[in-house]
Design a protein around this motif. Structure first.
Motif, PDB file in Angstrom:
ATOM      1  N   GLU A 235       0.843  -1.190   0.000  1.00 11.86           N
ATOM      2  CA  GLU A 235       0.000   0.000   0.000  1.00 11.86           C
ATOM      3  C   GLU A 235       0.881   1.243   0.000  1.00 11.86           C
ATOM      4  OE1 GLU A 235      -3.684  -0.546   2.742  1.00 11.86           O
ATOM      5  OE2 GLU A 235      -2.040  -1.658   3.680  1.00 11.86           O
ATOM      6  N   ALA A 236       0.396   2.318  -0.607  1.00  7.74           N
ATOM      7  CA  ALA A 236       1.066   3.613  -0.577  1.00  7.74           C
ATOM      8  C   ALA A 236       0.110   4.632   0.017  1.00  7.74           C
ATOM      9  CB  ALA A 236       1.487   4.036  -1.983  1.00  7.74           C
ATOM     10  N   GLY A 237       0.622   5.471   0.884  1.00  9.78           N
ATOM     11  CA  GLY A 237      -0.267   6.438   1.524  1.00  9.78           C
ATOM     12  C   GLY A 237       0.481   7.458   2.350  1.00  9.78           C
ATOM     13  N   MET A 238      -0.231   8.031   3.305  1.00  4.19           N
ATOM     14  CA  MET A 238       0.308   9.048   4.208  1.00  4.19           C
ATOM     15  C   MET A 238       0.281   8.508   5.633  1.00  4.19           C
ATOM     16  SD  MET A 238      -1.158  12.912   4.940  1.00  4.19           S
ATOM     17  CE  MET A 238      -0.602  13.522   3.332  1.00  4.19           C
ATOM     18  N   SER A 239       1.258   8.909   6.441  1.00  4.67           N
ATOM     19  CA  SER A 239       1.309   8.399   7.811  1.00  4.67           C
ATOM     20  C   SER A 239       1.720   9.494   8.786  1.00  4.67           C
ATOM     21  CB  SER A 239       2.304   7.235   7.918  1.00  4.67           C
ATOM     22  OG  SER A 239       3.626   7.691   7.704  1.00  4.67           O
ATOM     23  N   LEU A 240       1.344   9.285  10.039  1.00 13.29           N
ATOM     24  CA  LEU A 240       1.770  10.124  11.152  1.00 13.29           C
ATOM     25  C   LEU A 240       2.266   9.212  12.254  1.00 13.29           C
ATOM     26  CD1 LEU A 240       1.998  12.850  12.656  1.00 13.29           C
ATOM     27  CD2 LEU A 240      -0.358  12.490  13.458  1.00 13.29           C
ATOM     28  N   ASN A 241       3.554   9.352  12.605  1.00 15.99           N
ATOM     29  CA  ASN A 241       4.151   8.559  13.674  1.00 15.99           C
ATOM     30  C   ASN A 241       4.481   9.466  14.849  1.00 15.99           C
ATOM     31  OD1 ASN A 241       4.751   5.737  12.416  1.00 15.99           O
ATOM     32  ND2 ASN A 241       5.436   7.199  10.877  1.00 15.99           N
ATOM     33  N   THR A 242       3.946   9.144  16.002  1.00 15.27           N
ATOM     34  CA  THR A 242       4.219   9.920  17.220  1.00 15.27           C
ATOM     35  C   THR A 242       4.744   8.974  18.295  1.00 15.27           C
ATOM     36  OG1 THR A 242       2.422  11.454  16.701  1.00 15.27           O
ATOM     37  CG2 THR A 242       3.251  11.464  18.949  1.00 15.27           C
ATOM     38  N   SER A 243       5.846   9.348  18.930  1.00 17.91           N
ATOM     39  CA  SER A 243       6.396   8.519  20.003  1.00 17.91           C
ATOM     40  C   SER A 243       6.832   9.385  21.172  1.00 17.91           C
ATOM     41  CB  SER A 243       7.585   7.686  19.503  1.00 17.91           C
ATOM     42  OG  SER A 243       8.661   8.524  19.139  1.00 17.91           O
ATOM     43  N   ILE A 244       6.595   8.875  22.370  1.00 15.27           N
ATOM     44  CA  ILE A 244       7.009   9.513  23.613  1.00 15.27           C
ATOM     45  C   ILE A 244       7.867   8.516  24.374  1.00 15.27           C
ATOM     46  CG2 ILE A 244       6.236  10.463  25.818  1.00 15.27           C
ATOM     47  CD1 ILE A 244       3.682  11.347  24.432  1.00 15.27           C
ATOM     48  N   THR A 245       9.049   8.940  24.804  1.00 16.61           N
ATOM     49  CA  THR A 245       9.983   8.049  25.481  1.00 16.61           C
ATOM     50  C   THR A 245      10.383   8.626  26.832  1.00 16.61           C
ATOM     51  OG1 THR A 245      10.874   7.378  23.330  1.00 16.61           O
ATOM     52  CG2 THR A 245      12.159   6.793  25.271  1.00 16.61           C
ATOM     53  N   ASP A 246      10.258   7.813  27.879  1.00  9.86           N
ATOM     54  CA  ASP A 246      10.703   8.182  29.233  1.00  9.86           C
ATOM     55  C   ASP A 246      10.126   9.518  29.700  1.00  9.86           C
ATOM     56  OD1 ASP A 246      12.218   5.873  29.356  1.00  9.86           O
ATOM     57  OD2 ASP A 246      13.975   6.837  28.505  1.00  9.86           O
ATOM     58  N   PHE A 247       8.851   9.730  29.420  1.00  6.82           N
ATOM     59  CA  PHE A 247       8.193  10.960  29.871  1.00  6.82           C
ATOM     60  C   PHE A 247       7.797  10.788  31.339  1.00  6.82           C
ATOM     61  CE2 PHE A 247       4.601  13.842  30.448  1.00  6.82           C
ATOM     62  CZ  PHE A 247       5.103  15.002  29.889  1.00  6.82           C
ATOM     63  N   VAL A 248       8.242  11.707  32.203  1.00  4.19           N
ATOM     64  CA  VAL A 248       8.021  11.589  33.645  1.00  4.19           C
ATOM     65  C   VAL A 248       6.646  12.140  33.995  1.00  4.19           C
ATOM     66  CG1 VAL A 248       8.849  12.237  35.928  1.00  4.19           C
ATOM     67  CG2 VAL A 248      10.491  11.776  34.090  1.00  4.19           C
ATOM     68  N   LEU A 249       5.744  11.245  34.423  1.00  7.46           N
ATOM     69  CA  LEU A 249       4.420  11.666  34.869  1.00  7.46           C
ATOM     70  C   LEU A 249       4.469  12.218  36.284  1.00  7.46           C
ATOM     71  CD1 LEU A 249       2.302   8.683  33.483  1.00  7.46           C
ATOM     72  CD2 LEU A 249       2.648  10.930  32.441  1.00  7.46           C
ATOM     73  N   MET A 250       5.217  11.537  37.142  1.00  6.90           N
ATOM     74  CA  MET A 250       5.508  11.996  38.498  1.00  6.90           C
ATOM     75  C   MET A 250       6.702  11.194  38.982  1.00  6.90           C
ATOM     76  SD  MET A 250       2.273  10.353  40.620  1.00  6.90           S
ATOM     77  CE  MET A 250       1.103  11.294  39.642  1.00  6.90           C
ATOM     78  N   GLU A 251       7.144  11.432  40.203  1.00  5.48           N
ATOM     79  CA  GLU A 251       8.347  10.778  40.690  1.00  5.48           C
ATOM     80  C   GLU A 251       8.221   9.251  40.614  1.00  5.48           C
ATOM     81  OE1 GLU A 251      11.305  10.794  44.603  1.00  5.48           O
ATOM     82  OE2 GLU A 251       9.405  11.892  44.623  1.00  5.48           O
ATOM     83  N   ASN A 252       9.209   8.609  39.965  1.00  4.00           N
ATOM     84  CA  ASN A 252       9.291   7.150  39.801  1.00  4.00           C
ATOM     85  C   ASN A 252       8.211   6.571  38.892  1.00  4.00           C
ATOM     86  OD1 ASN A 252      11.566   6.945  41.467  1.00  4.00           O
ATOM     87  ND2 ASN A 252      10.317   6.727  43.309  1.00  4.00           N
ATOM     88  N   ILE A 253       7.497   7.411  38.158  1.00  5.31           N
ATOM     89  CA  ILE A 253       6.485   6.937  37.208  1.00  5.31           C
ATOM     90  C   ILE A 253       6.787   7.543  35.838  1.00  5.31           C
ATOM     91  CG2 ILE A 253       4.047   6.804  36.614  1.00  5.31           C
ATOM     92  CD1 ILE A 253       3.348   7.009  39.529  1.00  5.31           C
ATOM     93  N   THR A 254       7.070   6.691  34.854  1.00  6.94           N
ATOM     94  CA  THR A 254       7.395   7.156  33.508  1.00  6.94           C
ATOM     95  C   THR A 254       6.426   6.548  32.500  1.00  6.94           C
ATOM     96  OG1 THR A 254       9.006   5.353  33.216  1.00  6.94           O
ATOM     97  CG2 THR A 254       9.834   7.475  34.014  1.00  6.94           C
ATOM     98  N   TRP A 255       6.303   7.211  31.377  1.00  6.74           N
ATOM     99  CA  TRP A 255       5.369   6.792  30.321  1.00  6.74           C
ATOM    100  C   TRP A 255       6.116   6.714  28.997  1.00  6.74           C
ATOM    101  CZ3 TRP A 255       1.638  10.334  27.294  1.00  6.74           C
ATOM    102  CH2 TRP A 255       0.766   9.559  26.509  1.00  6.74           C
ATOM    103  N   ALA A 257       5.166   5.624  24.907  1.00  8.34           N
ATOM    104  CA  ALA A 257       4.042   5.314  24.024  1.00  8.34           C
ATOM    105  C   ALA A 257       4.403   5.634  22.586  1.00  8.34           C
ATOM    106  CB  ALA A 257       2.793   6.104  24.437  1.00  8.34           C
ATOM    107  N   ASP A 258       3.726   4.963  21.652  1.00  8.71           N
ATOM    108  CA  ASP A 258       3.863   5.300  20.236  1.00  8.71           C
ATOM    109  C   ASP A 258       2.522   5.103  19.544  1.00  8.71           C
ATOM    110  OD1 ASP A 258       3.949   2.480  18.731  1.00  8.71           O
ATOM    111  OD2 ASP A 258       5.205   2.296  20.505  1.00  8.71           O
ATOM    112  N   LEU A 259       2.227   6.010  18.635  1.00  9.15           N
ATOM    113  CA  LEU A 259       0.985   5.992  17.866  1.00  9.15           C
ATOM    114  C   LEU A 259       1.336   6.085  16.388  1.00  9.15           C
ATOM    115  CD1 LEU A 259      -2.133   6.218  17.574  1.00  9.15           C
ATOM    116  CD2 LEU A 259      -1.844   8.707  17.800  1.00  9.15           C
ATOM    117  N   ASN A 260       0.815   5.138  15.602  1.00  6.76           N
ATOM    118  CA  ASN A 260       1.051   5.118  14.168  1.00  6.76           C
ATOM    119  C   ASN A 260      -0.288   5.160  13.442  1.00  6.76           C
ATOM    120  OD1 ASN A 260       1.362   3.824  11.432  1.00  6.76           O
ATOM    121  ND2 ASN A 260       3.519   3.868  12.030  1.00  6.76           N
ATOM    122  N   LEU A 261      -0.488   6.198  12.643  1.00  2.00           N
ATOM    123  CA  LEU A 261      -1.695   6.339  11.828  1.00  2.00           C
ATOM    124  C   LEU A 261      -1.295   6.259  10.359  1.00  2.00           C
ATOM    125  CD1 LEU A 261      -3.390   9.348  13.680  1.00  2.00           C
ATOM    126  CD2 LEU A 261      -3.797   6.906  14.055  1.00  2.00           C
TER     127      LEU A 261
END
Length: 328
Positions: A235-255, A257-261
């Motif tokens: 398939e050929a098309g358009m895409s949006l890739n979003t990634s978040i790495t080691d994002f600190v939500l609060m002390e000792n809690i990290t997030w 994530a990746d989203l591919n459309l």
């Protein structure tokens, strides 16, 4: 006369002592050679080496979680069971001048064993994902990037059902059945937060997506949207890739994530959605809790229902694990 000779001898002795004392003094010399500083003190030579630049940063994480339930003559009922989930994440990031190259590999595998069923051991999670992104800086936060995504599973997957003879299973997936390869080129927005979290967004109008089904029985059935009898759907098309790495939500809690459309130009507007999220809550250096969520939607993939029919549906997986977690 004798007094004069004694006085002259005393003066020579004093002058000789001063000269000897001067000989015993250590006076450091500083020498510059090709910009390097050498400090010479007696027989010692101290060399100040220049700080070497580090272009590569590598590391990873390993996690393992075990659950066991053992029952014997348990009046309330139930069954003995054993569950194991394990996974490893590796990364290698390169940065020099205006060039960046980030690579990640994530592998996870899990099983559940229960004694009171025909097929005692069953797979609970199975994922292999490789992502590599190469970019050149256009401005402080904007890059021209090419990204390669590859995903599949390691072992065969089955759908279990019950008949008059007990449990039966039907193979619905296998290694590289499906497999997904996506190549995208476009503008990449990158931002690094104060606590080392990273955000990356790539908008690509030039994206190629390939769905692979190497198992003959599955390809003949047209599984995962391939033409029956074919092994690859391009398939050929358009895409949006979003990634978040080691994002600190609060002390000792990290997030993380990746989203591919992805939207095929032939049916533009209809999205293929792949979303993965991991929330990690560290207890200490070796123990943590992980909440993992995966969501997939592909209109070409028909999900078989319990009544025997197949239809489009959102695929959802959620895991909550508590166990060993090692960073390296």
């Amino acid at each position: 006369m004798r007094k004069l000779i004694v006085l002259i001898g005393f003066l020579f002795l004093c002058l000789g002592g001063n000269a000897l004392a001067q000989d015993l003094q250590f006076i450091p010399d500083t020498v510059l050679i090709n910009g390097d500083t050498l400090l010479m003190l007696g027989d010692s030579v101290l060399i100040e080496e220049p700080v070497k630049e580090v272009f590569w940063k590598t590391g990873g994480n390993y996690n393992m979680n075990i659950q066991q339930v053992t029952l014997s003559n348990w009046a309330a009922g139930g069954a003995s069971s054993f569950a194991l989930n394990t996974g490893v994440s590796l990364f290698a990031n390169y940065k020099k001048d205006k060039k960046v190259w980030d690579t990640q590999l994530n592998v996870s595998l899990g099983f559940n064993r229960q004694n009171d069923r025909n097929f005692e051991t069953r797979k609970t999670t199975d994922a292999f994902k490789f992502v590599s992104n190469y970019g050149r800086e256009l401005s402080e936060k904007l890059y021209l990037s090419t990204q390669l995504d590859a995903a599949t599973q390691l072992l065969a997957g089955f759908k279990y059902s019950t008949s008059g003879d007990g449990d039966i299973r039907t193979k619905i997936s296998d290694l590289l059945s499906p497999g997904y390869v996506q190549s995208s080129t476009g503008l990449n927005y990158r931002k690094t937060y104060e606590k080392k979290g990273k955000l990356s967004m790539i908008l690509s109008p030039f994206t190629g997506r390939f769905t692979i089904v190497m198992n003959d029985s599955l390809s003949n059935a047209g599984a995962f949207g391939v033409t029956p009898g074919e092994n690859v759907r391009a398939e050929a098309g358009m895409s949006l890739n979003t990634s978040i790495t080691d994002f600190v939500l609060m002390e000792n809690i990290t997030w993380k994530a990746d989203l591919n459309l992805f939207s095929n130009y032939e049916t533009f507007g209809n999205m293929v959605v792949n979303f993965n999220s991991i929330i990690r809550m560290k207890v200490n250096k070796y123990i943590s809790t992980r909440i993992e969520t995966a969501l997939i939607y592909d209109e070409k993939v028909l999900i078989k229902q319990d009544d025997g029919t197949s239809k489009q549906a959102v695929q959802l997986k959620n895991l909550i694990n508590f166990g060993v977690s090692l960073d390296f």
